[in-house]
Scaffold this motif. Structure first.
Motif, PDB file in Angstrom:
ATOM      1  N   VAL A 198       0.848  -1.198   0.000  1.00  0.00           N
ATOM      2  CA  VAL A 198       0.000   0.000   0.000  1.00  0.00           C
ATOM      3  C   VAL A 198       0.884   1.248   0.000  1.00  0.00           C
ATOM      4  N   GLU A 199       1.869   1.274   0.894  1.00  0.00           N
ATOM      5  CA  GLU A 199       2.801   2.400   0.955  1.00  0.00           C
ATOM      6  C   GLU A 199       3.594   2.508  -0.347  1.00  0.00           C
ATOM      7  N   LEU A 200       4.033   1.381  -0.867  1.00  0.00           N
ATOM      8  CA  LEU A 200       4.770   1.370  -2.137  1.00  0.00           C
ATOM      9  C   LEU A 200       3.917   1.921  -3.259  1.00  0.00           C
ATOM     10  N   CYS A 201       2.680   1.460  -3.346  1.00  0.00           N
ATOM     11  CA  CYS A 201       1.780   1.894  -4.416  1.00  0.00           C
ATOM     12  C   CYS A 201       1.602   3.410  -4.404  1.00  0.00           C
ATOM     13  N   LYS A 202       1.414   3.958  -3.222  1.00  0.00           N
ATOM     14  CA  LYS A 202       1.264   5.416  -3.093  1.00  0.00           C
ATOM     15  C   LYS A 202       2.495   6.145  -3.620  1.00  0.00           C
ATOM     16  N   ASN A 203       3.678   5.651  -3.240  1.00  0.00           N
ATOM     17  CA  ASN A 203       4.922   6.289  -3.678  1.00  0.00           C
ATOM     18  C   ASN A 203       5.116   6.185  -5.186  1.00  0.00           C
ATOM     19  N   LEU A 204       4.784   5.033  -5.751  1.00  0.00           N
ATOM     20  CA  LEU A 204       4.974   4.825  -7.191  1.00  0.00           C
ATOM     21  C   LEU A 204       4.007   5.679  -8.013  1.00  0.00           C
ATOM     22  N   ILE A 205       2.743   5.684  -7.643  1.00  0.00           N
ATOM     23  CA  ILE A 205       1.748   6.416  -8.432  1.00  0.00           C
ATOM     24  C   ILE A 205       2.010   7.917  -8.375  1.00  0.00           C
ATOM     25  N   LEU A 206       2.470   8.417  -7.227  1.00  0.00           N
ATOM     26  CA  LEU A 206       2.805   9.836  -7.128  1.00  0.00           C
ATOM     27  C   LEU A 206       4.020  10.182  -7.981  1.00  0.00           C
ATOM     28  N   ALA A 207       4.934   9.229  -8.143  1.00  0.00           N
ATOM     29  CA  ALA A 207       6.117   9.463  -8.970  1.00  0.00           C
ATOM     30  C   ALA A 207       5.807   9.395 -10.453  1.00  0.00           C
ATOM     31  N   GLY A 208       4.623   8.870 -10.818  1.00  0.00           N
ATOM     32  CA  GLY A 208       4.243   8.785 -12.225  1.00  0.00           C
ATOM     33  C   GLY A 208       4.296   7.395 -12.802  1.00  0.00           C
ATOM     34  N   ILE A 209       4.459   6.392 -11.958  1.00  0.00           N
ATOM     35  CA  ILE A 209       4.533   5.002 -12.409  1.00  0.00           C
ATOM     36  C   ILE A 209       3.140   4.383 -12.364  1.00  0.00           C
ATOM     37  N   SER A 210       2.732   3.731 -13.438  1.00  0.00           N
ATOM     38  CA  SER A 210       1.424   3.082 -13.494  1.00  0.00           C
ATOM     39  C   SER A 210       1.470   1.739 -12.771  1.00  0.00           C
TER      40      SER A 210
END
Length: 356
Positions: free
Chosen positions: A45-57
């Motif tokens: 969950v924490e990873l997903c938040k960080n990735l999506i904010l960085a622009g990763i789908s």
């Protein structure tokens, strides 16, 4: 200004800080990447938040049903989501974080078409089929040049394991030669090598593994076994057979807390994992090779270097650097960023390092 120019200008405004931090080429790699997340526990969950904010789908794969306890470590959930399919309940709020990245739900974990895979073990997985599937995904990633990460968080501790393949090339943060310096890194151990290396390192009286790794391996062995004995009895037999320094009290405690996730643990692990995933995708910055362990009872985070890479070698933590430094190769790099989202980089982009 036409529609495309407006979108590009909006993206540049959103990602301005990131572009300044790691460059336009790295940001282009990030923006064209897809990550498959299997197991939507607190770490992912924490990873997903960080990735999506960085622009990763991202694609989220978790068909489990939301329980009230999930709200304690999953900030994408609300109380009225209890009883719903977890991935479906979260996906709309994930997408709201960044309109320039995509988020979707998949029913079964798969590798093809993705840049990176993140698997989180959640709860007390009692069947050997789960571990077999994790191992097969890890092997498939290895063969296809896709980065693989595995994590788990139980009560006051947790770990993450990274496998970026037999060779990995990146631009170090400290490069001061106009961005033309590429550093070649010691090969990552395959995830499948970690299990036997745990026991071999003990037999050779090398530096002991953290208990989190021991319990992770014991859990996997118990799930794969056909014995009818209890987990507690099985774990005690493993401890005796391999001479592990685990007390009956610690084993009993693990039986009670396995699968219990605390936010302070998942936040640290997810934050570290997000950093490592972005390094793997952007090829900017030195990655962790290959195990990170966090213990909230001591506030200690330790990196164990190249666990499983050589069962005969000393297992070395980050505060005791290896005797040999990896070789450094400096080459000119003027290749364009990989825009084939989910497609492994061409073989000639990779330089294999001989660590002799």
């Amino acid at each position: 200004m036409d529609g495309k120019e407006e979108v590009d200008a909006a993206k540049n405004a959103v990602y301005d800080r990131q572009i300044r931090l790691w460059g336009a080429e790295a940001q282009q790699r990030i923006g064209s990447s897809w990550v498959m997340i299997w197991g939507f526990g607190g770490v992912n969950v924490e990873l997903c938040k960080n990735l999506i904010l960085a622009g990763i789908s991202v694609s989220v794969c978790d068909s489990s049903i939301v329980k009230l306890s999930d709200l304690g470590h999953n900030f994408f959930l609300r109380e009225d989501d209890v009883g719903k399919k977890k991935s479906v309940a979260c996906i709309e709020r994930i997408q709201e974080l960044n309109p320039f990245a995509q988020a979707n739900v998949i029913d079964e974990p798969r590798v093809d078409g993705y840049t990176l895979i993140s698997v989180e073990r959640i709860g007390k997985k009692s069947d050997g089929e789960y571990y077999t599937k994790v191992m097969n995904i890890a092997k498939d990633c290895r063969e296809k040049g896709i980065s693989f990460f595995y994590s788990r968080a139980d009560s006051d501790g947790g770990l993450s394991v990274s496998d970026l393949g037999p060779s990995f090339t990146f631009l170090p943060d400290r490069a001061d030669d106009g961005g033309k310096r590429i550093e070649n890194f010691p090969p990552f151990a395959a995830y499948a090598q970690l299990c036997p290396s745990v026991w071999k390192s003990i037999a050779r009286k090398k530096q002991p593994m953290p208990t989190t790794i021991w319990f992770d391996r014991i859990d996997a062995l118990y799930a794969a076994s056909s014995q009818s004995i209890s987990y507690l009895e099985f774990a005690k037999n493993i401890v005796q057979t391999h001479g592990l320094n685990l007390s009956d009290e610690s084993i009993s405690r693990h039986c009670k807390v396995a699968g219990t996730q605390l936010v302070l643990v998942t936040a640290v692990l997810g934050g570290m994992l997000g950093q490592e995933c972005i390094k793997a995708i952007s090829k900017k910055g030195e990655p962790t090779n290959n195990v990170f362990v966090f213990d909230s009872s001591t506030d200690a985070g330790i990196v164990y270097l190249r666990v499983g890479a050589d069962p005969d070698a000393n297992l070395t933590s980050i505060d005791k650097p290896p005797a040999k430094k990896p070789k450094l190769t400096i080459i000119d790099v003027d290749e364009p960023a990989n825009t084939n989202g989910g497609t492994p980089p061409p073989q000639n982009d990779i330089v294999i390092l001989d660590d002799d």
